[in-house]
Design an enzyme around this catalytic site. Structure first.
Site, PDB file in Angstrom:
ATOM      1  N   SER A 112       0.870  -1.194   0.041  1.00 24.85           N
ATOM      2  CA  SER A 112       0.055  -0.044  -0.153  1.00 24.85           C
ATOM      3  C   SER A 112       0.659   1.182   0.201  1.00 24.85           C
ATOM      4  CB  SER A 112      -0.739   0.097   1.245  1.00 24.85           C
ATOM      5  OG  SER A 112      -0.138  -0.074   2.505  1.00 24.85           O
ATOM      6  N   HIS A 133      -4.103  -4.212  -4.571  1.00 28.91           N
ATOM      7  CA  HIS A 133      -4.424  -3.676  -3.195  1.00 28.91           C
ATOM      8  C   HIS A 133      -5.586  -4.118  -2.554  1.00 28.91           C
ATOM      9  CE1 HIS A 133      -4.395   0.130  -0.524  1.00 28.91           C
ATOM     10  NE2 HIS A 133      -3.781  -0.994  -0.113  1.00 28.91           N
ATOM     11  N   GLU A 145      -7.834  -2.364  -5.759  1.00 32.94           N
ATOM     12  CA  GLU A 145      -6.919  -1.667  -6.609  1.00 32.94           C
ATOM     13  C   GLU A 145      -5.972  -2.252  -7.272  1.00 32.94           C
ATOM     14  OE1 GLU A 145      -7.065   2.977  -4.256  1.00 32.94           O
ATOM     15  OE2 GLU A 145      -5.796   1.349  -3.556  1.00 32.94           O
ATOM     16  N   ASN A 183      -5.988   5.247  -0.463  1.00 33.04           N
ATOM     17  CA  ASN A 183      -4.993   5.509   0.524  1.00 33.04           C
ATOM     18  C   ASN A 183      -4.733   6.988   0.451  1.00 33.04           C
ATOM     19  OD1 ASN A 183      -5.158   3.368   1.970  1.00 33.04           O
ATOM     20  ND2 ASN A 183      -3.240   2.625   1.438  1.00 33.04           N
TER      21      ASN A 183
HETATM   22  N1  3HC Z   1     -15.996 -12.889   6.659  1.00 36.89           N
HETATM   23  C1  3HC Z   1     -17.064 -12.407   6.151  1.00 36.89           C
HETATM   24  N2  3HC Z   1     -17.872 -11.448   6.186  1.00 36.89           N
HETATM   25  C2  3HC Z   1     -17.703 -10.773   7.648  1.00 36.89           C
HETATM   26  C3  3HC Z   1     -16.726 -11.132   8.373  1.00 36.89           C
HETATM   27  C4  3HC Z   1     -15.821 -12.111   7.795  1.00 36.89           C
HETATM   28  N3  3HC Z   1     -14.655 -12.564   8.728  1.00 36.89           N
HETATM   29  N4  3HC Z   1     -16.702 -10.058   9.310  1.00 36.89           N
HETATM   30  C5  3HC Z   1     -17.719  -9.109   9.008  1.00 36.89           C
HETATM   31  N5  3HC Z   1     -18.603  -9.693   8.207  1.00 36.89           N
HETATM   32  C6  3HC Z   1     -19.382  -8.950   7.301  1.00 36.89           C
HETATM   33  C7  3HC Z   1     -20.613  -9.140   8.179  1.00 36.89           C
HETATM   34  O1  3HC Z   1     -21.430 -10.160   8.176  1.00 36.89           O
HETATM   35  C8  3HC Z   1     -21.471  -7.518   7.610  1.00 36.89           C
HETATM   36  O2  3HC Z   1     -21.856  -8.200   6.411  1.00 36.89           O
HETATM   37  P1  3HC Z   1     -23.366  -7.247   5.800  1.00 36.89           P
HETATM   38  O3  3HC Z   1     -23.042  -5.881   5.552  1.00 36.89           O
HETATM   39  O4  3HC Z   1     -23.608  -7.825   4.527  1.00 36.89           O
HETATM   40  O5  3HC Z   1     -24.147  -7.719   6.651  1.00 36.89           O
HETATM   41  C9  3HC Z   1     -20.249  -6.758   7.301  1.00 36.89           C
HETATM   42  O6  3HC Z   1     -19.109  -7.547   7.230  1.00 36.89           O
HETATM   43  C10 3HC Z   1     -20.035  -5.826   8.462  1.00 36.89           C
HETATM   44  O7  3HC Z   1     -19.916  -6.446   9.660  1.00 36.89           O
HETATM   45  P2  3HC Z   1     -20.758  -5.730  11.087  1.00 36.89           P
HETATM   46  O8  3HC Z   1     -21.527  -4.683  10.546  1.00 36.89           O
HETATM   47  O9  3HC Z   1     -21.127  -7.005  11.733  1.00 36.89           O
HETATM   48  O10 3HC Z   1     -19.427  -4.988  11.557  1.00 36.89           O
HETATM   49  P3  3HC Z   1     -18.005  -5.757  12.246  1.00 36.89           P
HETATM   50  O11 3HC Z   1     -17.818  -4.900  13.498  1.00 36.89           O
HETATM   51  O12 3HC Z   1     -17.971  -7.157  12.433  1.00 36.89           O
HETATM   52  O13 3HC Z   1     -17.024  -5.347  11.217  1.00 36.89           O
HETATM   53  C11 3HC Z   1     -16.156  -3.547   9.518  1.00 36.89           C
HETATM   54  C12 3HC Z   1     -16.901  -3.786  10.799  1.00 36.89           C
HETATM   55  C13 3HC Z   1     -16.230  -4.506   8.530  1.00 36.89           C
HETATM   56  C14 3HC Z   1     -14.546  -3.512  10.131  1.00 36.89           C
HETATM   57  C15 3HC Z   1     -16.795  -2.262   9.451  1.00 36.89           C
HETATM   58  O14 3HC Z   1     -16.747  -1.279  10.274  1.00 36.89           O
HETATM   59  C16 3HC Z   1     -15.856  -1.475   8.266  1.00 36.89           C
HETATM   60  O15 3HC Z   1     -15.947  -1.850   6.948  1.00 36.89           O
HETATM   61  N6  3HC Z   1     -14.928  -0.249   8.762  1.00 36.89           N
HETATM   62  C17 3HC Z   1     -13.939   0.528   7.685  1.00 36.89           C
HETATM   63  C18 3HC Z   1     -12.837  -0.661   7.553  1.00 36.89           C
HETATM   64  C19 3HC Z   1     -12.270   0.222   6.337  1.00 36.89           C
HETATM   65  O16 3HC Z   1     -12.111   1.174   5.903  1.00 36.89           O
HETATM   66  N7  3HC Z   1     -11.207  -0.892   5.743  1.00 36.89           N
HETATM   67  C20 3HC Z   1     -10.239  -0.261   4.817  1.00 36.89           C
HETATM   68  C21 3HC Z   1      -9.025   0.565   5.286  1.00 36.89           C
HETATM   69  S1  3HC Z   1      -7.872   0.881   4.273  1.00 36.89           S
HETATM   70  C22 3HC Z   1      -7.033  -0.239   4.124  1.00 36.89           C
HETATM   71  O17 3HC Z   1      -7.040  -1.357   4.491  1.00 36.89           O
HETATM   72  C23 3HC Z   1      -5.911  -0.184   3.033  1.00 36.89           C
HETATM   73  C24 3HC Z   1      -4.274  -0.094   3.666  1.00 36.89           C
HETATM   74  O18 3HC Z   1      -3.345  -0.348   2.742  1.00 36.89           O
HETATM   75  C25 3HC Z   1      -4.416   1.034   4.605  1.00 36.89           C
END
Ligand code: 3HC
Length: 382
Positions: A112, A133, A145, A183
């Site tokens: 990333s 990514h 990405e 990002n």
């Molecule tokens: N496998 C499959 N599905 C899953 C799962 C798993 N292990 N864990 C959670 N889920 C699903 C849930 O079933 C739910 O699905 P739905 O919307 O279809 O019902 C969904 O994911 C969301 O789950 P929850 O609402 O129960 O919330 P959680 O607390 O479990 O998880 C989260 C929350 C998914 C982390 C959510 O808060 C989120 O999307 N946050 C933002 C995360 C983000 O921005 N990530 C990108 C960061 S940048 C990056 O990674 C790039 C790097 O280079 C920096």
């Protein structure tokens, strides 16, 4: 799959869930065991949430094999590398891949924050190298990405886009620039949130709650702990080295926590999970939220379109499918370009940061006879 940390194990799960045979490689048995545990925990959650059946979970985990020997990937169709963000380590892996992988194999890195071109050239066949990514958690976020360098062959680019589609994810195609699309917009926002917290402008809860109330699935400080402080700081470092925009220099608190080994969820302590409670802010500036974080982000979104790096549609897809954030151009339309511009002008007046100067595109939209129509027209651009 080379590297089975948080992202590597998550990507291995995505590949196996799509029916692929996955050859997992990591440095030693302890690393492989950690990777296996990550897959087991995540598929356990998927099972609990009825995303998969018990039989599917068994089939998925059985498709992944674990190896410490690099030669295991010799016959792979695609190799994806997701080791820690260390350029020399990644380059040495790509040199090895150039020796052991078949000539037609697609070689991909999940970096990333490192220049993909620098990694690609180490392989001796940079035409076969792309970035793929993924977003954290990889099984949940629908975006990938696909990053092409100036050396990537069109056939490798097509193969990567097809792979992502086959995995049930949505690709966006990006150039090899710091932060790619998502990002480049996300980590400056996270850094800004960390600065507000560090400088005692608002409590952690006020910052995160304001951004959740603005429609995000989690607050920026919780998100820093999720993606990892080390990953956040590396991404910011790369942006800063490319842009020389002071807003992209990682704030001292983040850098200190990384030095202290408090990397977020993966180590159990991070920005929210600190040992000592922080004192209450001296001057409470929480009333400036969410604008203090949201408006500079929307301004950066406009600038990214203005310079021709990404279209509104690509940015909307990126932020909504990569981070589950509201589509930025929906937010801009809801607030109205004129209100966003007025707020951003105030922020620029207060910070005097060149990077906070309102984007020309934002000014043009706000000055249009019918800003809403101008925005609709802009969003239709291909
Ligand atoms: N496998 C499959 N599905 C899953 C799962 C798993 N292990 N864990 C959670 N889920 C699903 C849930 O079933 C739910 O699905 P739905 O919307 O279809 O019902 C969904 O994911 C969301 O789950 P929850 O609402 O129960 O919330 P959680 O607390 O479990 O998880 C989260 C929350 C998914 C982390 C959510 O808060 C989120 O999307 N946050 C933002 C995360 C983000 O921005 N990530 C990108 C960061 S940048 C990056 O990674 C790039 C790097 O280079 C920096």
């Amino acid at each position: 799959m080379i590297g089975l940390g948080t992202m590597g194990a998550g990507i291995a799960e995505v590949l196996a869930a799509a029916g692929r045979t996955v050859i997992g490689v990591d440095a030693d048995q302890a690393a492989l065991d950690r990777g296996r545990t990550i897959v087991e925990t995540s598929t356990g959650r998927a099972l609990e949430r009825d995303k998969i059946t018990a039989d599917q979970r068994t089939a998925l985990t059985e498709r992944i094999s674990y190896h410490t020997d690099f030669a295991a990937v010799a016959d792979a169709e695609v190799v994806i590398e997701a080791v820690s963000e260390n350029l020399e380590l990644k380059r040495s892996i790509f040199t090895r891949l150039g020796e052991v992988a078949r000539p037609e194999t697609l070689l991909a890195t999940n970096t990333s924050s490192l220049p993909i071109t620098d990694i690609a050239v180490a392989s001796g066949r940079a035409d076969r190298v792309v970035g793929v990514h993924f977003f954290n958690p990889a099984p949940v976020q629908r975006l990938v990405e696909v990053v092409k360098t100036v050396l990537t062959a069109p056939s490798a680019q097509t193969q990567a886009l097809e792979l992502v589609n086959d995995l049930g994810k949505t690709p966006i195609l990006c150039g090899d620039r710091a932060g790619f699309v998502v990002n480049a917009l996300l980590v400056p926002y996270l850094n800004r949130a960390a600065r507000l917290y560090q400088d005692g402008c608002a409590t952690a809860a006020q910052i995160d709650e304001a951004m959740v109330a603005a429609g995000n699935p989690m607050g920026p400080l919780a998100l820093i702990d999720l993606v990892g402080l080390d990953v956040t700081v590396s991404a910011l470092d790369r942006m800063y080295s490319e842009t020389r925009d002071r807003r992209h220099a990682p704030v001292a608190l983040l850098a200190a926590l990384v030095s202290a080994g408090r990397l977020g969820r993966k180590t159990g302590q991070g920005i929210l999970l600190q040992a000592e409670p922080r004192p209450a802010p001296l001057i409470d500036r929480s009333a400036e939220l969410p604008d203090a974080l949201l408006l500079p982000y929307l301004n950066d979104v406009c600038r990214m379109v203005e310079i021709g790096y990404a279209t509104p549609e690509v940015i909307d897809t990126g932020m909504s499918l990569g981070c589950r954030m509201p589509r930025p151009f929906d937010v801009l339309a809801d607030l109205g370009p004129a209100a966003v511009l007025a707020g951003q002008q105030q922020i620029f007046a207060a910070t005097a940061e060149p990077g906070d100067r309102p984007a020309l595109l934002l000014e043009r939209l706000a000055a249009a006879p019918d800003p809403a129509a101008a925005l609709t027209e802009l969003r239709a651009m291909a």
